[in-house]
Design a protein around this motif. Structure first.
Motif: not given
Lengths: 253, 307
Positions: B142-150
């Motif tokens: 989820r953090v990896m996705i969060g980084k991309a969406l940030s």
């Protein structure tokens, strides 16, 4: 210019420094202080002055340089090697950020840390030995230029290295001997003539000599040559980095 | 409308001589979810990596919203968010710090409100001050996705997003992806789970051994999925299909012993009983019958094996 990217990398790298403050700052300052205690106060009191400067005071510029060189290399090399090792480098490579901005972020943070350590050591040294800085601006120039150049050199090592062993090999086997033999603890005029000539092939001699000149106006080589050589190392590092980013060496497949 | 991503004659040969991509041509439409399906080592990750700037192409070009990924890399990359396959995280950093780094790298001014929204959408808000090393594998994903969406990308690449994650998290991710699509984000998804492609994608591309073998609207593929075949195994071989059976467009195979009737079970007017009556009326006897349905998996396996 992607200023936010530079800031982000810089902030991230500096946060790493402060998170590991014992290893990043306390450790180099402590080990250098031990040099002052042992060589400056204990043994130094029995040594003769060098060109009219007490041995303890003579040591200070050399020891600061010793710390700056090793810290710049180790911090900058680790800063870029670790993301490569764990794979997070993908984000830097896929971001809209130029090679120049990447270098400014990583190298800028490593150099800042070195300047910080150099300044703390300088302050610490002033507690042990009487200090004077006759050319503070030149001192600052050498401090900044050397930190920058060797942080760049460390950054190059961090890109070249493909194992933790390689990451350590150049600092341990090349830089540390060059620094010890580059006049950190003595003036090269104390050496036999043949060694004096050989020593001039050691680039660290120029850095230490120039830096020491800014304190006491004593130098093994002319300060303008020292400054010229420092700029030359900086230029060489810039050229290598330019090539690395142009070819994607060890960064892109 | 101009495609948001245009890939032209893209090839990649690695230094060791391995050809990962062979002259790929692909256009991706704005706002769609496209799934790239293929077995391991097919070239999916190489394709994504080239588009995102991590791997250099050997030949060919890629344009993102009209910007060349080499010449106009800044403009091109600023539109993209990438969630790579490998779980690569800054283990000793906090969740918030790593998202802030990502946002900054992509040239966006700090925006706490946006980060809060991303973290809440991904159920990471209560973990925001945790170090990443303390999180579970699913949370790290989820953090990896969060980084991309940030950094608010218009195009999101998800490279095997659900590989090795549990069912609940997979469903959660699908929900996030759908929400992003509703917000207008174009999503490129690689997967080797056919179920995932069926569930999520508007279009499906099948890639194998570096070649893009098929790109089709999912609905078209699903229609092919809807097709069923009825096999009638005759007691005795026949030489030709009786005239009375012509309207059913049958195929005669297996040395005249099998009749195949292809029909769409979703279409009205399909009458298997009528066919069977007509077969009987034509004087044919059969010893067995069976029906088979195409699945995406079957299409995929056939395509992959044919090459």
């Amino acid at each position: 210019m992607n200023v936010y990217a530079i800031k982000a990398i810089y902030k991230f790298e500096m946060a790493r420094t402060f998170r590991t403050i014992a290893q990043s700052i306390v450790s180099p300052v402590l080990s250098t202080s031990l040099y002052f205690v042992v060589f400056g106060s204990a043994i130094g009191s029995r040594m003769v002055d060098v060109d009219g400067v007490s041995y303890g005071a003579f040591l200070v510029p050399g020891l600061i340089m010793l710390s700056i060189l090793t810290e710049s290399i180790s911090n900058a090399s680790f800063g870029i090697y670790f993301p490569r090792f764990i794979g997070t480098i993908y984000e830097v490579l896929s971001a809209p950020v130029s090679p120049f901005e990447i270098v400014v972020g990583y190298v800028g943070a490593a150099a800042s840390k070195s300047i910080m350590i150099g300044s703390i050591i300088l302050l610490t040294a002033s507690l042990f030995v009487p200090l004077e800085i006759r050319h503070p601006f030149v001192m600052l120039l050498f401090l900044v230029l050397t930190s920058l150049t060797f942080s760049m050199f460390g950054f190059i090592i961090g890109i070249w290295a493909d194992s933790f062993e390689k990451l350590q090999i150049i600092p341990l086997l090349i830089i540390t001997p060059l620094t010890f033999l580059g006049g950190s603890f003595y003036s090269i005029s104390m050496l036999p003539p043949l060694w004096q000539t050989l020593t001039l092939f050691n680039p660290v001699v120029y850095l230490i000599s120039g830096f020491r000149w800014s304190f006491y106006e004593i130098a093994d080589v002319d300060v303008s040559i020292s400054l010229g050589m420092t700029f030359l190392f900086l230029l060489i590092c810039c050229v290598i980095l330019h090539w690395i980013f142009k070819t994607g060496y060890r960064l892109k497949k | 409308m101009r495609p948001i991503i245009e890939v032209e004659n893209l090839s990649k040969v690695y230094a060791n001589g391995f050809t990962a991509l062979k002259s790929i041509n692909l256009e991706i439409r704005e706002g769609e979810i496209i799934a790239l399906l293929g077995p391991n080592g097919a070239g999916k990750t190489t394709l994504i990596s080239i588009i995102c700037g991590i791997v250099n192409a050997s030949t060919g070009s890629v344009r993102i919203d009209g910007y060349d990924i080499v010449k106009d890399y800044r403009a091109a990359r600023s539109l993209i968010g990438l969630v790579p396959q490998e779980l690569a995280t800054d283990a000793f950093e906090t969740v918030t710090a790593t998202l802030e780094l990502s946002r900054g790298l992509f040239g966006k001014a700090p925006n706490q409100a946006h980060l809060e929204k991303v973290l809440k959408d991904l159920s990471l808000w209560d973990k925001k001050d945790n170090k990443i090393i303390e999180l579970s594998g699913g949370m790290k994903r989820r953090v990896m996705i969060g980084k991309a969406l940030s950094h608010e990308p218009r195009i999101l690449f998800l490279d095997e997003p659900t590989a090795g994650v549990d069912v609940e998290l997979r469903k959660d991710m699908w929900q996030v992806v759908r929400r992003l699509r509703d917000e207008g984000v174009t999503i490129i998804l690689t997967t080797h789970y056919i179920e995932e492609a069926e569930e999520m994608a508007d279009r499906i591309g099948i890639i194998n051994k570096g070649e893009l073998m098929l790109v089709e609207d999912k609905d078209v593929l699903m229609r092919k999925l809807g097709e069923k075949r009825l096999f009638l195994h005759l007691t005795a071989p026949i030489e030709a299909i009786p005239t009375a059976l012509e309207p059913y467009e049958l195929m005669l195979t297996n040395e005249g012993t099998t009749l195949i009737y292809t029909y769409d079970k979703q279409r009205e007017g399909t009458d298997v009983t009528q066919l069977l009556d007509a077969v009987e009326a034509a004087g044919l006897r059969f010893r067995d019958l069976d029906t088979r349905q195409n699945s995406l998996e079957e299409i995929f396996v056939n395509l992959v094996n044919d090459r």
